[in-house]
Design a protein around this motif. Structure first.
Motif, PDB file in Angstrom:
ATOM      1  N   ILE A 183       1.618  -4.103 -15.214  1.00  0.00           N
ATOM      2  CA  ILE A 183       1.643  -5.561 -15.022  1.00  0.00           C
ATOM      3  C   ILE A 183       2.050  -5.908 -13.602  1.00  0.00           C
ATOM      4  N   PHE A 184       3.052  -5.208 -13.064  1.00  0.00           N
ATOM      5  CA  PHE A 184       3.511  -5.498 -11.704  1.00  0.00           C
ATOM      6  C   PHE A 184       2.410  -5.235 -10.678  1.00  0.00           C
ATOM      7  N   VAL A 185       1.748  -4.078 -10.794  1.00  0.00           N
ATOM      8  CA  VAL A 185       0.705  -3.737  -9.821  1.00  0.00           C
ATOM      9  C   VAL A 185      -0.447  -4.732  -9.900  1.00  0.00           C
ATOM     10  N   LEU A 186      -0.854  -5.082 -11.108  1.00  0.00           N
ATOM     11  CA  LEU A 186      -1.928  -6.069 -11.245  1.00  0.00           C
ATOM     12  C   LEU A 186      -1.528  -7.417 -10.668  1.00  0.00           C
ATOM     13  N   ASP A 187      -0.301  -7.826 -10.900  1.00  0.00           N
ATOM     14  CA  ASP A 187       0.168  -9.105 -10.371  1.00  0.00           C
ATOM     15  C   ASP A 187       0.213  -9.104  -8.844  1.00  0.00           C
ATOM     16  N   ARG A 188       0.651  -8.000  -8.259  1.00  0.00           N
ATOM     17  CA  ARG A 188       0.753  -7.934  -6.798  1.00  0.00           C
ATOM     18  C   ARG A 188      -0.614  -8.022  -6.139  1.00  0.00           C
ATOM     19  N   PHE A 189      -1.635  -7.381  -6.733  1.00  0.00           N
ATOM     20  CA  PHE A 189      -2.938  -7.362  -6.083  1.00  0.00           C
ATOM     21  C   PHE A 189      -3.874  -8.467  -6.544  1.00  0.00           C
ATOM     22  N   LEU A 190      -3.662  -8.985  -7.742  1.00  0.00           N
ATOM     23  CA  LEU A 190      -4.549 -10.037  -8.229  1.00  0.00           C
ATOM     24  C   LEU A 190      -3.925 -11.422  -8.129  1.00  0.00           C
ATOM     25  N   GLY A 191      -2.636 -11.468  -7.845  1.00  0.00           N
ATOM     26  CA  GLY A 191      -1.952 -12.755  -7.704  1.00  0.00           C
ATOM     27  C   GLY A 191      -2.387 -13.476  -6.444  1.00  0.00           C
ATOM     28  N   HIS A 192      -2.056 -14.740  -6.366  1.00  0.00           N
ATOM     29  CA  HIS A 192      -2.470 -15.560  -5.228  1.00  0.00           C
ATOM     30  C   HIS A 192      -1.352 -15.655  -4.202  1.00  0.00           C
ATOM     31  N   SER A 193      -0.892 -14.514  -3.766  1.00  0.00           N
ATOM     32  CA  SER A 193       0.171 -14.464  -2.773  1.00  0.00           C
ATOM     33  C   SER A 193      -0.430 -14.498  -1.380  1.00  0.00           C
ATOM     34  N   MET A 194       0.283 -15.094  -0.437  1.00  0.00           N
ATOM     35  CA  MET A 194      -0.190 -15.191   0.936  1.00  0.00           C
ATOM     36  C   MET A 194       0.318 -14.031   1.791  1.00  0.00           C
ATOM     37  N   GLU A 195       0.970 -13.060   1.186  1.00  0.00           N
ATOM     38  CA  GLU A 195       1.478 -11.922   1.936  1.00  0.00           C
ATOM     39  C   GLU A 195       0.331 -11.031   2.392  1.00  0.00           C
ATOM     40  N   SER A 196       0.593 -10.283   3.444  1.00  0.00           N
ATOM     41  CA  SER A 196      -0.433  -9.372   3.941  1.00  0.00           C
ATOM     42  C   SER A 196      -0.591  -8.196   2.982  1.00  0.00           C
ATOM     43  N   LEU A 197      -1.707  -7.519   3.109  1.00  0.00           N
ATOM     44  CA  LEU A 197      -1.989  -6.366   2.255  1.00  0.00           C
ATOM     45  C   LEU A 197      -0.968  -5.253   2.495  1.00  0.00           C
ATOM     46  N   GLU A 198      -0.522  -5.114   3.732  1.00  0.00           N
ATOM     47  CA  GLU A 198       0.467  -4.081   4.051  1.00  0.00           C
ATOM     48  C   GLU A 198       1.775  -4.317   3.299  1.00  0.00           C
ATOM     49  N   ASN A 199       2.235  -5.548   3.245  1.00  0.00           N
ATOM     50  CA  ASN A 199       3.464  -5.865   2.512  1.00  0.00           C
ATOM     51  C   ASN A 199       3.308  -5.593   1.023  1.00  0.00           C
ATOM     52  N   LYS A 200       2.136  -5.928   0.494  1.00  0.00           N
ATOM     53  CA  LYS A 200       1.886  -5.684  -0.920  1.00  0.00           C
ATOM     54  C   LYS A 200       1.900  -4.187  -1.220  1.00  0.00           C
ATOM     55  N   ILE A 201       1.297  -3.400  -0.347  1.00  0.00           N
ATOM     56  CA  ILE A 201       1.249  -1.957  -0.565  1.00  0.00           C
ATOM     57  C   ILE A 201       2.647  -1.356  -0.496  1.00  0.00           C
ATOM     58  N   VAL A 202       3.459  -1.798   0.456  1.00  0.00           N
ATOM     59  CA  VAL A 202       4.833  -1.300   0.565  1.00  0.00           C
ATOM     60  C   VAL A 202       5.616  -1.643  -0.698  1.00  0.00           C
ATOM     61  N   ASP A 203       5.469  -2.874  -1.185  1.00  0.00           N
ATOM     62  CA  ASP A 203       6.149  -3.276  -2.421  1.00  0.00           C
ATOM     63  C   ASP A 203       5.709  -2.418  -3.598  1.00  0.00           C
ATOM     64  N   VAL A 204       4.417  -2.214  -3.728  1.00  0.00           N
ATOM     65  CA  VAL A 204       3.884  -1.463  -4.856  1.00  0.00           C
ATOM     66  C   VAL A 204       4.344  -0.011  -4.802  1.00  0.00           C
ATOM     67  N   VAL A 205       4.321   0.594  -3.628  1.00  0.00           N
ATOM     68  CA  VAL A 205       4.745   1.993  -3.511  1.00  0.00           C
ATOM     69  C   VAL A 205       6.216   2.139  -3.887  1.00  0.00           C
ATOM     70  N   ALA A 206       7.053   1.230  -3.419  1.00  0.00           N
ATOM     71  CA  ALA A 206       8.483   1.292  -3.733  1.00  0.00           C
ATOM     72  C   ALA A 206       8.724   1.138  -5.235  1.00  0.00           C
ATOM     73  N   ILE A 207       8.067   0.177  -5.838  1.00  0.00           N
ATOM     74  CA  ILE A 207       8.254  -0.052  -7.272  1.00  0.00           C
ATOM     75  C   ILE A 207       7.666   1.096  -8.087  1.00  0.00           C
ATOM     76  N   VAL A 208       6.508   1.608  -7.689  1.00  0.00           N
ATOM     77  CA  VAL A 208       5.894   2.722  -8.427  1.00  0.00           C
ATOM     78  C   VAL A 208       6.814   3.936  -8.401  1.00  0.00           C
ATOM     79  N   MET A 209       7.394   4.246  -7.266  1.00  0.00           N
ATOM     80  CA  MET A 209       8.286   5.403  -7.170  1.00  0.00           C
ATOM     81  C   MET A 209       9.526   5.202  -8.033  1.00  0.00           C
ATOM     82  N   THR A 210      10.123   4.026  -7.982  1.00  0.00           N
ATOM     83  CA  THR A 210      11.342   3.751  -8.749  1.00  0.00           C
ATOM     84  C   THR A 210      11.074   3.769 -10.248  1.00  0.00           C
TER      85      THR A 210
END
Length: 119
Positions: free
Chosen positions: A24-51
């Motif tokens: 759910i988190f990964v789908l929300d980060r990439f399919l959500g309507h956030s104005m953040e850059s793709l790099e920020n989204k990838i960093v967030d996803v990698v950190a959460i996936v590892m944890t």
């Protein structure tokens, strides 16, 4: 139902919960309507996936060990249950349940170091 199987089912359910949360988190980060850059989204996803993978993996390993009545799984489950007690209210309920049923018989195959040490 034996206590070790109850504990194993709880830890397995928690590992499944973490996998669902991760999806759910990964789908929300990439399919959500956030104005953040793709790099920020990838960093967030990698950190959460590892944890989440680490936490879910620990629960999965404990569930396998508890199912087979391993003594290390009992100790690990007690430690995790104590940590869960802080998570009011749901973590507390899960922690109390785990502590209540973390007493299973020690009929695993233990080899004594001294003959006659285990009676």
């Amino acid at each position: 139902m034996e206590n070790n199987l109850r504990v194993a089912k709880v830890h397995f359910a928690l590992s499944v919960f973490y996998v669902i949360f991760l999806i759910i988190f990964v789908l929300d980060r990439f399919l959500g309507h956030s104005m953040e850059s793709l790099e920020n989204k990838i960093v967030d996803v990698v950190a959460i996936v590892m944890t989440v993978t680490l936490i879910g993996g620990i629960h999965f390993l404990i569930s396998r060990g508890a199912k087979n009545k391993k003594p290390w799984a009992r100790i690990a489950s007690i430690i995790v249950a104590c940590i869960l007690l802080v998570g009011i209210p749901i973590g507390t309920m899960i922690g109390i349940y785990l502590l209540k049923y973390n007493r299973w018989s020690k009929d695993y195959n233990a080899t004594p170091l001294v003959e006659g040490a285990i009676e």
